[in-house]
Design a protein around this motif. Sequence first.
Motif, mmCIF file in Angstrom:
data_model
loop_
_atom_site.group_PDB
_atom_site.id
_atom_site.type_symbol
_atom_site.label_atom_id
_atom_site.label_comp_id
_atom_site.label_asym_id
_atom_site.label_seq_id
_atom_site.Cartn_x
_atom_site.Cartn_y
_atom_site.Cartn_z
ATOM 1 N N PRO A 12 -9.164 -0.841 2.713
ATOM 2 C CA PRO A 12 -8.095 0.149 2.557
ATOM 3 C C PRO A 12 -8.402 1.386 3.402
ATOM 4 O O PRO A 12 -9.553 1.586 3.808
ATOM 5 N N LYS A 36 -8.746 -5.027 -2.185
ATOM 6 C CA LYS A 36 -8.549 -4.714 -0.769
ATOM 7 C C LYS A 36 -9.940 -4.435 -0.201
ATOM 8 O O LYS A 36 -10.635 -3.542 -0.695
ATOM 9 N N GLU A 73 -0.599 0.836 5.964
ATOM 10 C CA GLU A 73 -0.801 -0.398 5.203
ATOM 11 C C GLU A 73 0.458 -1.256 5.217
ATOM 12 O O GLU A 73 0.387 -2.480 5.300
ATOM 13 N N GLY A 109 0.815 -1.205 0.000
ATOM 14 C CA GLY A 109 0.000 0.000 0.000
ATOM 15 C C GLY A 109 0.848 1.253 0.000
ATOM 16 O O GLY A 109 2.018 1.240 0.358
#
Length: 120
Positions: free
Chosen positions: A102, A99, A21, A16
Amino acid sequence: MDKIHLNGCRFYGYHGAFKEEQTLGQIFVVDCTLSVDLQKASHSDCLEDTVHYGLVFEAIKKQVEENKYILIERLAGAICQDIFDQFPLVQAIQLKISKENPPINGHYDSVGIELERERA
């Protein structure tokens, strides 16, 4: 062209653009469709005449869980390259990475990307 599907494969990784992340990680959902000529396997009943999807799953898992990328586009590209390198019968790949959580404020099921690649 015939197809082999791996759907809803779930892995924990650290990819990410945001530091959170890369530190906390999250679940990545991968859907993969392989274009393969399955005519020989459909007659022979031999594993050697097809692509072992268990080994494809392991190749995807290794990329998601053992590496760290900023972009999931790069992750998807690395997965495609590994599949082409390891499985010569694969002629094309359609790969989707999602994802579910996120760091985006809002309501949605998931965000993601999809790549389509053909063997050169």
